[in-house]
Design a protein around this motif. Structure first.
Motif, PDB file in Angstrom:
ATOM      1  N   PHE A 109       0.842  -1.194   0.000  1.00  0.00           N
ATOM      2  CA  PHE A 109       0.000   0.000   0.000  1.00  0.00           C
ATOM      3  C   PHE A 109       0.873   1.238   0.000  1.00  0.00           C
ATOM      4  N   LEU A 110       0.496   2.177  -0.827  1.00  0.00           N
ATOM      5  CA  LEU A 110       1.166   3.471  -0.850  1.00  0.00           C
ATOM      6  C   LEU A 110       0.231   4.442  -0.144  1.00  0.00           C
ATOM      7  N   LEU A 111       0.697   4.975   0.982  1.00  0.00           N
ATOM      8  CA  LEU A 111      -0.184   5.777   1.831  1.00  0.00           C
ATOM      9  C   LEU A 111       0.151   7.258   1.716  1.00  0.00           C
ATOM     10  N   ASP A 112      -0.877   8.037   1.924  1.00  0.00           N
ATOM     11  CA  ASP A 112      -0.739   9.489   1.909  1.00  0.00           C
ATOM     12  C   ASP A 112       0.090   9.926   3.116  1.00  0.00           C
ATOM     13  N   ASN A 113       1.150  10.690   2.859  1.00  0.00           N
ATOM     14  CA  ASN A 113       2.047  11.089   3.941  1.00  0.00           C
ATOM     15  C   ASN A 113       1.378  11.972   4.968  1.00  0.00           C
ATOM     16  N   ALA A 114       0.450  12.807   4.529  1.00  0.00           N
ATOM     17  CA  ALA A 114      -0.216  13.735   5.440  1.00  0.00           C
ATOM     18  C   ALA A 114      -0.907  12.971   6.563  1.00  0.00           C
ATOM     19  N   HIS A 115      -1.552  11.843   6.199  1.00  0.00           N
ATOM     20  CA  HIS A 115      -2.223  11.037   7.215  1.00  0.00           C
ATOM     21  C   HIS A 115      -1.230  10.123   7.916  1.00  0.00           C
TER      22      HIS A 115
ATOM     23  N   LYS B 100      10.681   8.517  -1.625  1.00  0.00           N
ATOM     24  CA  LYS B 100      10.372   9.400  -2.738  1.00  0.00           C
ATOM     25  C   LYS B 100       9.785   8.548  -3.859  1.00  0.00           C
ATOM     26  N   LEU B 101       8.716   9.017  -4.474  1.00  0.00           N
ATOM     27  CA  LEU B 101       8.094   8.248  -5.543  1.00  0.00           C
ATOM     28  C   LEU B 101       8.860   8.463  -6.848  1.00  0.00           C
TER      29      LEU B 101
ATOM     30  N   GLY C 143      -0.401  14.390  -7.543  1.00  0.00           N
ATOM     31  CA  GLY C 143       0.262  15.500  -6.874  1.00  0.00           C
ATOM     32  C   GLY C 143       1.191  15.113  -5.752  1.00  0.00           C
ATOM     33  N   HIS C 144       1.233  13.825  -5.385  1.00  0.00           N
ATOM     34  CA  HIS C 144       2.112  13.409  -4.298  1.00  0.00           C
ATOM     35  C   HIS C 144       3.492  13.097  -4.845  1.00  0.00           C
ATOM     36  N   LYS C 145       4.515  13.640  -4.146  1.00  0.00           N
ATOM     37  CA  LYS C 145       5.884  13.339  -4.557  1.00  0.00           C
ATOM     38  C   LYS C 145       6.517  12.301  -3.646  1.00  0.00           C
ATOM     39  N   ARG C 146       6.021  12.224  -2.422  1.00  0.00           N
ATOM     40  CA  ARG C 146       6.539  11.246  -1.458  1.00  0.00           C
ATOM     41  C   ARG C 146       5.374  10.448  -0.889  1.00  0.00           C
ATOM     42  N   GLY C 147       5.693   9.261  -0.391  1.00  0.00           N
ATOM     43  CA  GLY C 147       4.637   8.445   0.186  1.00  0.00           C
ATOM     44  C   GLY C 147       5.221   7.429   1.150  1.00  0.00           C
ATOM     45  N   THR C 148       4.380   6.852   1.974  1.00  0.00           N
ATOM     46  CA  THR C 148       4.809   5.828   2.915  1.00  0.00           C
ATOM     47  C   THR C 148       4.276   4.486   2.442  1.00  0.00           C
ATOM     48  N   TYR C 149       5.160   3.493   2.465  1.00  0.00           N
ATOM     49  CA  TYR C 149       4.761   2.165   2.003  1.00  0.00           C
ATOM     50  C   TYR C 149       4.455   1.267   3.184  1.00  0.00           C
TER      51      TYR C 149
ATOM     52  N   ILE D 278       9.094  -5.812 -12.912  1.00  0.00           N
ATOM     53  CA  ILE D 278       9.380  -4.412 -13.227  1.00  0.00           C
ATOM     54  C   ILE D 278       8.076  -3.654 -13.456  1.00  0.00           C
ATOM     55  N   LYS D 279       7.116  -4.302 -14.094  1.00  0.00           N
ATOM     56  CA  LYS D 279       5.842  -3.637 -14.348  1.00  0.00           C
ATOM     57  C   LYS D 279       5.091  -3.396 -13.049  1.00  0.00           C
ATOM     58  N   ARG D 280       5.197  -4.332 -12.113  1.00  0.00           N
ATOM     59  CA  ARG D 280       4.562  -4.128 -10.812  1.00  0.00           C
ATOM     60  C   ARG D 280       5.241  -2.999 -10.055  1.00  0.00           C
ATOM     61  N   ALA D 281       6.574  -2.992 -10.109  1.00  0.00           N
ATOM     62  CA  ALA D 281       7.319  -1.954  -9.404  1.00  0.00           C
ATOM     63  C   ALA D 281       7.012  -0.579  -9.983  1.00  0.00           C
ATOM     64  N   ARG D 282       6.812  -0.511 -11.297  1.00  0.00           N
ATOM     65  CA  ARG D 282       6.455   0.762 -11.921  1.00  0.00           C
ATOM     66  C   ARG D 282       5.106   1.240 -11.433  1.00  0.00           C
ATOM     67  N   PHE D 283       4.167   0.312 -11.313  1.00  0.00           N
ATOM     68  CA  PHE D 283       2.819   0.674 -10.881  1.00  0.00           C
ATOM     69  C   PHE D 283       2.846   1.262  -9.473  1.00  0.00           C
ATOM     70  N   MET D 284       3.709   0.703  -8.622  1.00  0.00           N
ATOM     71  CA  MET D 284       3.762   1.186  -7.242  1.00  0.00           C
ATOM     72  C   MET D 284       4.744   2.356  -7.092  1.00  0.00           C
ATOM     73  N   ALA D 285       5.192   2.920  -8.178  1.00  0.00           N
ATOM     74  CA  ALA D 285       6.109   4.073  -8.184  1.00  0.00           C
ATOM     75  C   ALA D 285       7.447   3.754  -7.518  1.00  0.00           C
ATOM     76  N   LEU D 286       7.860   2.492  -7.560  1.00  0.00           N
ATOM     77  CA  LEU D 286       9.191   2.136  -7.080  1.00  0.00           C
ATOM     78  C   LEU D 286      10.216   2.332  -8.189  1.00  0.00           C
ATOM     79  N   LEU D 287       9.750   2.178  -9.431  1.00  0.00           N
ATOM     80  CA  LEU D 287      10.599   2.411 -10.600  1.00  0.00           C
ATOM     81  C   LEU D 287       9.872   3.384 -11.518  1.00  0.00           C
ATOM     82  N   PRO D 288      10.597   4.158 -12.303  1.00  0.00           N
ATOM     83  CA  PRO D 288       9.922   5.075 -13.212  1.00  0.00           C
ATOM     84  C   PRO D 288       9.430   4.386 -14.484  1.00  0.00           C
ATOM     85  N   TYR D 289       8.335   4.895 -15.039  1.00  0.00           N
ATOM     86  CA  TYR D 289       7.923   4.456 -16.381  1.00  0.00           C
ATOM     87  C   TYR D 289       8.880   5.073 -17.398  1.00  0.00           C
ATOM     88  N   VAL D 290       9.139   6.348 -17.233  1.00  0.00           N
ATOM     89  CA  VAL D 290      10.069   7.069 -18.097  1.00  0.00           C
ATOM     90  C   VAL D 290      10.951   7.920 -17.196  1.00  0.00           C
ATOM     91  N   ALA D 291      12.241   7.749 -17.326  1.00  0.00           N
ATOM     92  CA  ALA D 291      13.119   8.552 -16.468  1.00  0.00           C
ATOM     93  C   ALA D 291      13.806   9.640 -17.292  1.00  0.00           C
TER      94      ALA D 291
END
Lengths: 138, 73
Positions: free
Chosen positions: A8-14, A47-48, A54-60, B60-73
């Motif tokens: 889960f990627l959570l909103d940092n504010a919360h 960091k995402l 609009g979120h640049k950072r998040g908690t996993y 890699i596709k899963r990691a991209r979805f969760m913003a762990l990796l970029p789609y385009v850097a």
């Protein structure tokens, strides 16, 4: 029942202010549909790779749980409607892996890792790809 | 005798390490399988066997979805 792993990627504010509430909120959703929570891990703030809403950072937050496959659709929908969660990913899993750099969440129920999905369910063809974590290496 | 070459060690890095499936959460090693732009390396370039290349693609596709990796850097 089989084992799943949800990230889960959570909103940092919360997440930074009311962490326990957020974790309990997610646990409540899972338990509402009869899921059994096995392990909860906090990855911490990161960091995402790209901006999401609009979120640049998040908690996993990583949760391993047992659930019925029929409940997953409704669980996913509830997570999408939640305000705390920016994004979530639920995948099938057969074992809980130890992650060294992560810290277990305080207060969250942490149980041992001896819950393994029933072997009868492993034989379904659609699960063949994801359930090959066993040691049949080349 | 015909010339027959046998590779004792596999070219595939995951086979060598004895990894079953590649994990999408492994954000330290997955970038090594992508270009600086964030594209996947070809099987020829990465040296992975078919099974592990499939697995790398999924993770890699899963990691991209969760913003762990970029789609385009």
């Amino acid at each position: 029942m089989r084992m799943y792993e949800g990230l889960f990627l959570l909103d940092n504010a919360h997440a930074s202010l009311e962490w326990d509430t957020v974790v309990k909120h997610i646990h409540d959703i899972l338990q509402k549909y009869g899921a059994e929570i096995l392990k909860t891990e906090k990855w911490g703030e990161k960091k995402l790779a790209y901006k999401i809403k609009g979120h640049k950072r998040g908690t996993y937050l990583l949760i391993h749980f047992n659930a019925k496959h029929s409940a997953i659709t409704t669980i996913k929908r509830d997570f999408q409607l939640s305000d705390y969660i920016i994004r979530s990913l639920i995948v099938k899993d057969d074992k809980i892996e130890e992650l060294s750099q992560t810290v277990p969440v305080e207060g969250a129920a942490e149980k041992t890792v001896d819950k393994i999905p029933e072997p009868a369910e492993k034989n379904l063809p659609e699960e063949a790809d994801l359930s090959r974590k066993t040691a049949d290496t080349v | 005798m015909t010339k027959r070459m046998f590779n004792k060690t596999s070219k595939c890095r995951f086979c060598r390490m004895g990894v079953g499936e590649v994990d999408y959460k492994d954000s330290q090693n997955l970038p090594k399988l992508t270009t600086s732009q964030g594209k996947l390396f070809s099987r020829k370039r990465s040296g992975n066997c078919a099974r592990h290349q499939h697995s790398v693609k999924t993770s890699i596709k899963r990691a991209r979805f969760m913003a762990l990796l970029p789609y385009v850097a």
